[in-house]
Design a protein around this motif. Structure first.
Motif, PDB file in Angstrom:
ATOM      1  N   ALA A 155     -11.061  -1.842   3.759  1.00 26.82           N
ATOM      2  CA  ALA A 155     -11.248  -0.390   3.718  1.00 26.82           C
ATOM      3  C   ALA A 155      -9.941   0.378   3.806  1.00 26.82           C
ATOM      4  N   LYS A 156      -8.911  -0.256   4.346  1.00 23.21           N
ATOM      5  CA  LYS A 156      -7.663   0.454   4.634  1.00 23.21           C
ATOM      6  C   LYS A 156      -6.448  -0.052   3.862  1.00 23.21           C
ATOM      7  N   GLY A 157      -6.509  -1.286   3.357  1.00 26.80           N
ATOM      8  CA  GLY A 157      -5.293  -1.903   2.837  1.00 26.80           C
ATOM      9  C   GLY A 157      -5.163  -1.992   1.339  1.00 26.80           C
ATOM     10  N   PHE A 158      -6.009  -1.282   0.593  1.00 26.57           N
ATOM     11  CA  PHE A 158      -5.957  -1.378  -0.865  1.00 26.57           C
ATOM     12  C   PHE A 158      -4.685  -0.725  -1.420  1.00 26.57           C
ATOM     13  N   LYS A 159      -4.365  -1.017  -2.661  1.00 26.48           N
ATOM     14  CA  LYS A 159      -3.149  -0.494  -3.289  1.00 26.48           C
ATOM     15  C   LYS A 159      -3.138   1.033  -3.275  1.00 26.48           C
ATOM     16  N   SER A 160      -1.982   1.595  -2.979  1.00 28.78           N
ATOM     17  CA  SER A 160      -1.750   3.042  -2.933  1.00 28.78           C
ATOM     18  C   SER A 160      -2.493   3.730  -1.797  1.00 28.78           C
ATOM     19  N   SER A 161      -2.938   2.968  -0.801  1.00 27.92           N
ATOM     20  CA  SER A 161      -3.693   3.563   0.304  1.00 27.92           C
ATOM     21  C   SER A 161      -2.803   4.162   1.390  1.00 27.92           C
ATOM     22  N   ALA A 162      -1.479   4.022   1.247  1.00 26.23           N
ATOM     23  CA  ALA A 162      -0.567   4.550   2.261  1.00 26.23           C
ATOM     24  C   ALA A 162       0.601   5.307   1.627  1.00 26.23           C
ATOM     25  N   PRO A 163       0.317   6.347   0.833  1.00 29.21           N
ATOM     26  CA  PRO A 163       1.415   7.115   0.230  1.00 29.21           C
ATOM     27  C   PRO A 163       2.152   7.936   1.287  1.00 29.21           C
ATOM     28  N   ILE A 164       3.471   8.012   1.162  1.00 38.73           N
ATOM     29  CA  ILE A 164       4.274   8.787   2.104  1.00 38.73           C
ATOM     30  C   ILE A 164       5.270   9.662   1.354  1.00 38.73           C
ATOM     31  N   VAL A 183       0.975  10.641  -9.225  1.00 39.20           N
ATOM     32  CA  VAL A 183      -0.408  10.503  -9.670  1.00 39.20           C
ATOM     33  C   VAL A 183      -0.896   9.171  -9.126  1.00 39.20           C
ATOM     34  N   LEU A 184      -1.920   9.217  -8.273  1.00 39.06           N
ATOM     35  CA  LEU A 184      -2.379   8.013  -7.592  1.00 39.06           C
ATOM     36  C   LEU A 184      -3.709   7.545  -8.152  1.00 39.06           C
ATOM     37  N   ALA A 185      -3.764   6.278  -8.504  1.00 38.19           N
ATOM     38  CA  ALA A 185      -5.007   5.656  -8.943  1.00 38.19           C
ATOM     39  C   ALA A 185      -5.631   4.958  -7.740  1.00 38.19           C
ATOM     40  N   LEU A 186      -6.809   5.414  -7.338  1.00 34.25           N
ATOM     41  CA  LEU A 186      -7.510   4.838  -6.202  1.00 34.25           C
ATOM     42  C   LEU A 186      -8.809   4.196  -6.675  1.00 34.25           C
ATOM     43  N   ALA A 192       0.815  -1.210   0.000  1.00 40.78           N
ATOM     44  CA  ALA A 192       0.000   0.000   0.000  1.00 40.78           C
ATOM     45  C   ALA A 192       0.851   1.264   0.000  1.00 40.78           C
ATOM     46  N   VAL A 193       2.141   1.114   0.334  1.00 39.54           N
ATOM     47  CA  VAL A 193       3.034   2.275   0.455  1.00 39.54           C
ATOM     48  C   VAL A 193       3.571   2.678  -0.909  1.00 39.54           C
ATOM     49  N   VAL A 194       3.320   3.937  -1.282  1.00 40.88           N
ATOM     50  CA  VAL A 194       3.822   4.494  -2.539  1.00 40.88           C
ATOM     51  C   VAL A 194       4.349   5.896  -2.262  1.00 40.88           C
ATOM     52  N   SER A 195       5.014   6.462  -3.246  1.00 47.66           N
ATOM     53  CA  SER A 195       5.664   7.764  -3.089  1.00 47.66           C
ATOM     54  C   SER A 195       4.669   8.913  -3.207  1.00 47.66           C
ATOM     55  N   LEU A 196       4.935   9.973  -2.423  1.00 44.62           N
ATOM     56  CA  LEU A 196       4.193  11.227  -2.529  1.00 44.62           C
ATOM     57  C   LEU A 196       5.090  12.317  -3.112  1.00 44.62           C
ATOM     58  N   GLU A 197       5.856  11.979  -4.110  1.00 44.17           N
ATOM     59  CA  GLU A 197       6.731  12.946  -4.760  1.00 44.17           C
ATOM     60  C   GLU A 197       6.140  13.300  -6.118  1.00 44.17           C
TER      61      GLU A 197
END
Length: 204
Positions: free
Chosen positions: A106-115, A44-47, A36-41
């Motif tokens: 509800a919480k663990g989908f792909k890209s749900s935790a960008p940092i 572009v996030l697909a949710l 779920a962790v992806v970059s916030l730099e």
């Protein structure tokens, strides 16, 4: 490399109240997959847009530098911090909460935790002197400070370390302040530590 992703629920009193939740008596911990962790730099996030409302929840994220041992202090255990967004499928969460089911859907989908990128952890005293903010489409929607947390950073690491374990490469989303709300395609989020922008993203 990110290992375990721990998250603290309802760690700001006003956020618990805005969602109509009880204030917990002890840290309320859930987890997200490391995927779920992806970059916030400037990402572009697909949710998932077909499962009801998606809410943003801005948070301080701690990076664990070594194995937890009883009595270790946050300043020894944490070497870096970042800002992140705990994206939540709110409609899905409301249903599974009523059923007593786990929060993963509800919480663990792909890209749900960008940092954002990590910065040096300033220490438990200095971190109290700085707010973090979430800017959505140019408007401040969240402002938080560690001093407003129900459970301190020390409380959090002791609880997680004792009950689940903590080790090098683990991260902790420490909870979100009031101001969470829905996001839709085209929204832009910018995360600030004081006056410094640490990361941003646009929702696809």
């Amino acid at each position: 490399m990110i290992r375990n992703v721990y998250c603290v629920g309802r760690n700001y009193k006003l956020h618990a109240q805005e969602l109509g939740n009880d204030v917990p008596d002890e840290p309320m911990i859930f987890m997200k997959p490391s995927h779920a962790v992806v970059s916030l730099e400037e990402s572009v996030l697909a949710l998932p847009a077909d499962q009801g409302e998606i809410h943003y929840e801005g948070e301080i994220v701690l990076h664990i530098a070594q194995e937890y041992e009883t009595g270790i202090q946050v300043n020894e255990l944490v070497d870096q911090m970042a800002l992140g967004i705990d994206f939540t499928l709110r409609d899905v969460q409301n249903v599974i909460k009523k059923k007593g089911h786990p929060w993963t859907a509800a919480k663990g989908f792909k890209s749900s935790a960008p940092i954002t990128s990590f910065i040096p952890f300033p220490g438990t005293d200095a971190i109290l002197k700085q707010d973090f903010t979430v800017i959505k489409n140019g408007i401040e929607v969240q402002r938080g400070n560690v001093s407003d947390m129900i459970f301190s950073l020390q409380d959090i690491v002791e609880y997680i370390g004792t009950h689940y374990g903590l080790g090098e490469g683990d991260i902790i989303f420490t909870g979100t302040p009031a101001g969470v709300g829905p996001t839709v395609s085209g929204d832009k989020f910018e995360l600030f530590w004081g006056e410094d922008q640490l990361g941003s993203c646009v929702i696809a």
